[in-house]
Design an enzyme around this catalytic site. Structure first.
Site, PDB file in Angstrom:
ATOM      1  N   LYS A  45     -32.225 -19.034  -0.068  1.00  8.05           N
ATOM      2  CA  LYS A  45     -31.457 -20.069   0.637  1.00  8.05           C
ATOM      3  C   LYS A  45     -32.365 -20.934   1.524  1.00  8.05           C
ATOM      4  O   LYS A  45     -33.553 -20.683   1.630  1.00  8.05           O
ATOM      5  CB  LYS A  45     -30.334 -19.412   1.443  1.00  8.05           C
ATOM      6  CG  LYS A  45     -29.324 -18.630   0.589  1.00  8.05           C
ATOM      7  CD  LYS A  45     -28.682 -19.466  -0.485  1.00  8.05           C
ATOM      8  CE  LYS A  45     -27.391 -18.924  -1.079  1.00  8.05           C
ATOM      9  NZ  LYS A  45     -27.410 -17.639  -1.752  1.00  8.05           N
TER      10      LYS A  45
HETATM   11  C1  PLP Z   1     -25.923 -16.973  -2.119  1.00  5.99           C
HETATM   12  C2  PLP Z   1     -24.487 -17.246  -2.254  1.00  5.99           C
HETATM   13  C3  PLP Z   1     -23.518 -16.333  -1.816  1.00  5.99           C
HETATM   14  C4  PLP Z   1     -23.819 -14.932  -1.399  1.00  5.99           C
HETATM   15  O1  PLP Z   1     -24.645 -14.752  -0.329  1.00  5.99           O
HETATM   16  P1  PLP Z   1     -25.496 -13.400  -0.219  1.00  5.99           P
HETATM   17  O2  PLP Z   1     -26.085 -13.499   1.150  1.00  5.99           O
HETATM   18  O3  PLP Z   1     -26.523 -13.436  -1.304  1.00  5.99           O
HETATM   19  O4  PLP Z   1     -24.573 -12.245  -0.352  1.00  5.99           O
HETATM   20  C5  PLP Z   1     -22.186 -16.710  -1.890  1.00  5.99           C
HETATM   21  N1  PLP Z   1     -21.821 -17.899  -2.377  1.00  5.99           N
HETATM   22  C6  PLP Z   1     -22.716 -18.794  -2.818  1.00  5.99           C
HETATM   23  C7  PLP Z   1     -22.234 -20.103  -3.331  1.00  5.99           C
HETATM   24  C8  PLP Z   1     -24.077 -18.492  -2.793  1.00  5.99           C
HETATM   25  O5  PLP Z   1     -24.965 -19.371  -3.281  1.00  5.99           O
END
Ligand code: PLP
Length: 376
Positions: A190
């Site tokens: 992210k």
């Molecule tokens: C990365 C992501 C998540 C989940 O987050 P995590 O921290 O990996 O559990 C949920 N929704 C979207 C759209 C994502 O890109």
């Protein structure tokens, strides 16, 4: 083999290690502590959210959001189909049924008109709709004004999945702060990362206090261990929060860098027929987490999305098709879906290009030269 270029890799600043050292020096090596409190304050200040609970993942945040909204076995939750599976999985954890809604072509996010069609049809079938989950995909804000308007008309709470959209803004408000609850992710890919982590954000203090309670095994106030609720081990570690505090100092810079990568691609690929970039609608500001392109082989002499992906792969460069819609996933084959073919088309023609804030100009040049080569 040439040097690997990743789609989106972690990018540390100068202070992360200092904060982690602080955790060690003070022996706060636990899923709580002063750095967790500090990281929550940093996030509240940056987003303008009233209250923040730092958690172990974005998925955990979404799971708690649904529990706080009373989602139970037999209920239904409406979810954007064009997304990562983590948006929908927590619905199933609760024994509820996901109802998928397709996208509109401007933002690639939940189509408000189709949302209303879905709500009417589910209600006519006697279903209990407990929440709506729109997603700000790749950092692009969804059409929240319309979505919130419809949600209010039917009195259904909105949980914004802003996992990809920290730093994105919709009509002067941070993505994640527009609905009843919002979730953020700090996974390794992210825009900022705590190695793994997430947050639940809301203006409702009670909801966030309850989230912290459930995330720390739901211990009632008593000297012994006493429980009246089923709890979870979902709190963020103080060590991870240290990384997060350091990352918050460079977040504005990371947004600028991601947006600069997007601008580089737009300029470097200008003039090639059959390549389309997503545009920010008026009032929307995207963090441009990932730069995405749509390829139309009918307009460019037959170059497909796969041609581009394979040329890059041969040169050790990561690129990836857009998210495969949930209504096309085998695991959700039985879930109700309201579709219009937009997300399926995006999946067939779309590609995510390397977009890390740590990409250097020479790497962007290498990538765009390879793509341009396919048009010659
Ligand atoms: C990365 C992501 C998540 C989940 O987050 P995590 O921290 O990996 O559990 C949920 N929704 C979207 C759209 C994502 O890109």
């Amino acid at each position: 083999m040439r040097e690997k270029i990743w789609l989106s890799s972690p990018h540390m600043g100068a202070q992360e290690f200092e904060f982690v050292k602080e955790a060690f020096d003070t022996n706060w090596i636990a899923p709580q502590g002063p750095l967790v409190d500090g990281f929550e304050k940093d996030l509240a200040q940056f987003t303008g959210a009233g209250h923040v609970a730092a958690l172990s993942s974005g998925t955990a945040a979404l799971h708690l959001a649904l529990i706080l909204l009373g989602v139970e076995r037999g209920d239904e939750v409406i979810c954007q189909s064009m997304t990562f599976s983590a948006s929908a999985n927590p619905i199933v954890y609760q024994g509820a049924t996901p109802v998928f809604v397709d996208s509109e072509p401007d933002t690639w996010n939940m189509d408000p008109a189709l949302l209303e069609t879905a709500i009417k049809d589910r209600l006519a079938k006697g279903k209990k709709l407990k929440a709506i989950i729109p997603v700000h995909l790749y950092g692009m804000p969804a059409k929240m004004k319309e979505i919130l308007h419809i949600a209010a008309r039917y009195n259904i709470p909105v949980v914004e999945d802003a996992a990809e959209a920290l730093g994105s803004v919709y009509n002067s408000k941070a993505c994640g702060t527009l609905g009843t609850l919002g979730i953020l992710s700090f996974n390794g890919n992210k825009i900022i990362t705590t190695s793994g982590g997430g947050a639940l954000i809301s203006d409702d203090e009670t909801l966030i206090q309850d989230a912290r309670f459930l995330a720390t095994q739901a211990r009632d106030p008593a000297p012994h261990y006493q429980h009246t609720h089923i709890g979870f081990n979902y709190r963020m570690s103080n060590v991870c929060a240290g990384i997060g505090r350091g990352q918050m100092q460079v977040l504005p810079c990371r947004i600028t860098q991601r947006r600069a990568a997007f601008d580089y691609y737009v300029k470097a690929l200008a003039g090639l027929p059959g390549i389309q970039f997503s545009q920010e609608p008026a009032g929307s500001y995207s963090n441009r987490w990932l730069t995405t392109i749509l390829i139309d082989p009918r307009e460019n002499g037959g170059v497909s999305r796969e041609d581009i992906r394979l040329v890059l792969e041969k040169e050790n460069i990561d690129s990836r098709p857009l998210w495969k819609p949930m209504h096309l996933q085998p695991v959700f084959a039985d879930a109700p879906a309201y579709v219009n073919s937009v997300s399926e088309d995006l999946f067939n023609r779309g590609l995510c290009l390397p977009s890390g804030s740590n990409l250097i100009t020479e790497q962007l040049h290498r990538i765009t030269a390879l793509i341009r080569g396919l048009w010659n």
